[in-house]
Design an enzyme around this catalytic site. Structure first.
Site, PDB file in Angstrom:
ATOM      1  N   ASN A  11       0.775  -1.400  -0.070  1.00 22.65           N
ATOM      2  CA  ASN A  11       0.083  -0.098   0.196  1.00 22.65           C
ATOM      3  C   ASN A  11       0.850   1.257   0.017  1.00 22.65           C
ATOM      4  OD1 ASN A  11      -1.534   2.402   1.020  1.00 22.65           O
ATOM      5  ND2 ASN A  11      -2.875   1.064   1.829  1.00 22.65           N
ATOM      6  N   ASP A  71      -0.816  -4.438  10.232  1.00 24.75           N
ATOM      7  CA  ASP A  71      -2.114  -4.656   9.506  1.00 24.75           C
ATOM      8  C   ASP A  71      -3.040  -3.666  10.243  1.00 24.75           C
ATOM      9  OD1 ASP A  71      -3.605  -6.751   7.834  1.00 24.75           O
ATOM     10  OD2 ASP A  71      -4.816  -6.956   9.760  1.00 24.75           O
ATOM     11  N   SER A  72      -3.854  -3.218   9.699  1.00 22.39           N
ATOM     12  CA  SER A  72      -4.660  -2.032  10.340  1.00 22.39           C
ATOM     13  C   SER A  72      -5.996  -2.007   9.625  1.00 22.39           C
ATOM     14  CB  SER A  72      -3.932  -0.685   9.824  1.00 22.39           C
ATOM     15  OG  SER A  72      -3.528  -0.729   8.497  1.00 22.39           O
ATOM     16  N   GLY A 155      -7.853   5.893   1.965  1.00 23.67           N
ATOM     17  CA  GLY A 155      -8.724   4.739   2.530  1.00 23.67           C
ATOM     18  C   GLY A 155      -9.872   5.400   3.121  1.00 23.67           C
ATOM     19  N   TYR A 156     -10.156   4.970   4.519  1.00 20.79           N
ATOM     20  CA  TYR A 156     -11.632   5.676   5.274  1.00 20.79           C
ATOM     21  C   TYR A 156     -11.345   7.006   5.804  1.00 20.79           C
ATOM     22  CZ  TYR A 156     -13.102   0.713   4.875  1.00 20.79           C
ATOM     23  OH  TYR A 156     -13.367  -0.350   4.178  1.00 20.79           O
ATOM     24  N   LYS A 177      -1.798  14.200  10.852  1.00 19.05           N
ATOM     25  CA  LYS A 177      -2.347  12.827  11.095  1.00 19.05           C
ATOM     26  C   LYS A 177      -1.309  11.813  11.577  1.00 19.05           C
ATOM     27  CE  LYS A 177      -3.860   8.805   8.400  1.00 19.05           C
ATOM     28  NZ  LYS A 177      -3.853   7.945   7.276  1.00 19.05           N
ATOM     29  N   ARG A 183      -1.590   4.776  13.330  1.00 15.61           N
ATOM     30  CA  ARG A 183      -0.127   4.229  12.789  1.00 15.61           C
ATOM     31  C   ARG A 183       1.096   5.120  13.431  1.00 15.61           C
ATOM     32  NH1 ARG A 183      -1.474   4.191   8.253  1.00 15.61           N
ATOM     33  NH2 ARG A 183      -2.168   2.199   8.135  1.00 15.61           N
TER      34      ARG A 183
HETATM   35  P1  ITT Z   1      -0.694  -4.245   2.793  1.00 17.28           P
HETATM   36  O1  ITT Z   1      -1.362  -5.565   3.575  1.00 17.28           O
HETATM   37  O2  ITT Z   1       0.101  -4.553   1.797  1.00 17.28           O
HETATM   38  O3  ITT Z   1       0.094  -3.456   3.952  1.00 17.28           O
HETATM   39  P2  ITT Z   1      -3.438  -3.201   2.643  1.00 17.28           P
HETATM   40  O4  ITT Z   1      -3.973  -1.743   2.136  1.00 17.28           O
HETATM   41  O5  ITT Z   1      -3.857  -4.355   2.072  1.00 17.28           O
HETATM   42  O6  ITT Z   1      -1.725  -3.193   2.300  1.00 17.28           O
HETATM   43  P3  ITT Z   1      -4.411  -3.943   5.194  1.00 17.28           P
HETATM   44  O7  ITT Z   1      -4.559  -5.314   4.728  1.00 17.28           O
HETATM   45  O8  ITT Z   1      -3.602  -3.623   6.614  1.00 17.28           O
HETATM   46  O9  ITT Z   1      -3.459  -3.162   4.104  1.00 17.28           O
HETATM   47  O10 ITT Z   1      -5.740  -3.173   5.087  1.00 17.28           O
HETATM   48  C1  ITT Z   1      -5.757  -1.936   5.692  1.00 17.28           C
HETATM   49  C2  ITT Z   1      -7.110  -1.022   5.200  1.00 17.28           C
HETATM   50  O11 ITT Z   1      -7.609  -0.523   6.452  1.00 17.28           O
HETATM   51  C3  ITT Z   1      -6.758  -0.172   4.087  1.00 17.28           C
HETATM   52  O12 ITT Z   1      -6.849  -0.650   2.746  1.00 17.28           O
HETATM   53  C4  ITT Z   1      -7.333   1.016   4.319  1.00 17.28           C
HETATM   54  O13 ITT Z   1      -8.663   0.925   3.697  1.00 17.28           O
HETATM   55  C5  ITT Z   1      -7.599   0.885   5.803  1.00 17.28           C
HETATM   56  N1  ITT Z   1      -6.425   1.952   6.457  1.00 17.28           N
HETATM   57  C6  ITT Z   1      -5.577   1.455   7.245  1.00 17.28           C
HETATM   58  N2  ITT Z   1      -4.969   2.542   7.617  1.00 17.28           N
HETATM   59  C7  ITT Z   1      -5.789   3.432   7.237  1.00 17.28           C
HETATM   60  C8  ITT Z   1      -5.417   4.840   7.618  1.00 17.28           C
HETATM   61  O14 ITT Z   1      -4.501   5.286   8.099  1.00 17.28           O
HETATM   62  N3  ITT Z   1      -6.461   5.781   7.046  1.00 17.28           N
HETATM   63  C9  ITT Z   1      -7.593   5.248   6.204  1.00 17.28           C
HETATM   64  N4  ITT Z   1      -7.833   4.286   6.086  1.00 17.28           N
HETATM   65  C10 ITT Z   1      -6.865   3.114   6.282  1.00 17.28           C
END
Ligand code: ITT
Length: 199
Positions: A11, A71-72, A155-156, A177, A183
């Site tokens: 990401n 993971d987030s 994202g969100y 942020k 994070r």
């Molecule tokens: P990696 O696994 O390769 O790191 P990913 O985007 O698939 O990338 P995740 O599986 O951890 O990562 O999914 C996290 C989702 O949660 C991400 O796609 C966002 O939609 C959301 N997210 C995580 N952190 C965020 C942030 O700081 N602000 C907004 N949305 C966030």
């Protein structure tokens, strides 16, 4: 020569946040792309910790370097914590980031108006070449906004209302942020951990 720490994420937004958050003297922070690693790690756990560890273990083995993975996601209390660990896969597979956040907004708009409490969570897993493993956790509490607002973040962020700032996460600058985000908070712990481990 500088040693390497791998930020193991596909990401680009996460990678950019880590580039701003993490500078460690004597270490070069590199991405999977910098190393030419394109393989996808398994990510089938049911908790942020399990998934972060799965990703960090996988890419530590692929790279041979100190590796961190994140993971987030966003959890809405009134939805029993959904989307949570499934934040990147919320709704149908054809949805992009905007589609997923509009779906969440619509879902929350149908709830009782008091049920808008939400939280971002981030687990960072650190795996060292010898196999030692550590995790750091960060959380940011807020609410689901009534409409999308702001052009920053990803994202969100445009639907996450940060009460302390009176605006959405996407309305904050990158520095603002990082200072309050899930994070950013997890990285504060990571920095302490790394200074203990790496000296
Ligand atoms: P990696 O696994 O390769 O790191 P990913 O985007 O698939 O990338 P995740 O599986 O951890 O990562 O999914 C996290 C989702 O949660 C991400 O796609 C966002 O939609 C959301 N997210 C995580 N952190 C965020 C942030 O700081 N602000 C907004 N949305 C966030």
């Amino acid at each position: 020569m500088d040693q390497i720490i791998v930020i193991a994420t596909g990401n680009e937004h996460k990678r950019a946040e880590y580039a701003a958050l993490l500078t460690i003297p004597g270490y070069r922070i590199v991405s999977l792309r910098d190393l030419g690693i394109v393989a996808d790690a398994p990510e089938d756990g049911t908790t942020f910790i399990e998934n972060a560890l799965q990703k960090a273990r996988y890419y530590a083995q692929q790279s041979g370097h100190i590796t961190i993975a994140d993971d987030s996601g966003i959890s809405v209390a009134a939805l029993d914590g959904a989307p949570g660990v499934y934040s990147a896969r919320y709704g149908t597979p054809d949805l992009d980031d905007r589609g997923r956040r509009l779906l969440l907004l619509d879902t929350v708009n149908r709830l009782n108006p008091v049920d808008r409490a939400a939280a971002f969570s981030c687990v960072i897993a650190l795996v060292l070449p010898g196999g030692r493993e550590f995790t750091c956790v960060g959380r940011c509490d807020g609410f689901i906004a009534h409409t999308e607002e702001g052009a920053g973040g990803f994202g969100y962020d445009p639907i996450f209302w940060v009460s302390a700032r009176g605006c959405t996460m996407a309305s904050l600058s990158a520095e603002e942020k990082n200072a309050i985000s899930h994070r950013g908070r997890a990285v504060q712990q990571l920095k302490i951990l790394l200074s203990e481990l790496l000296g």
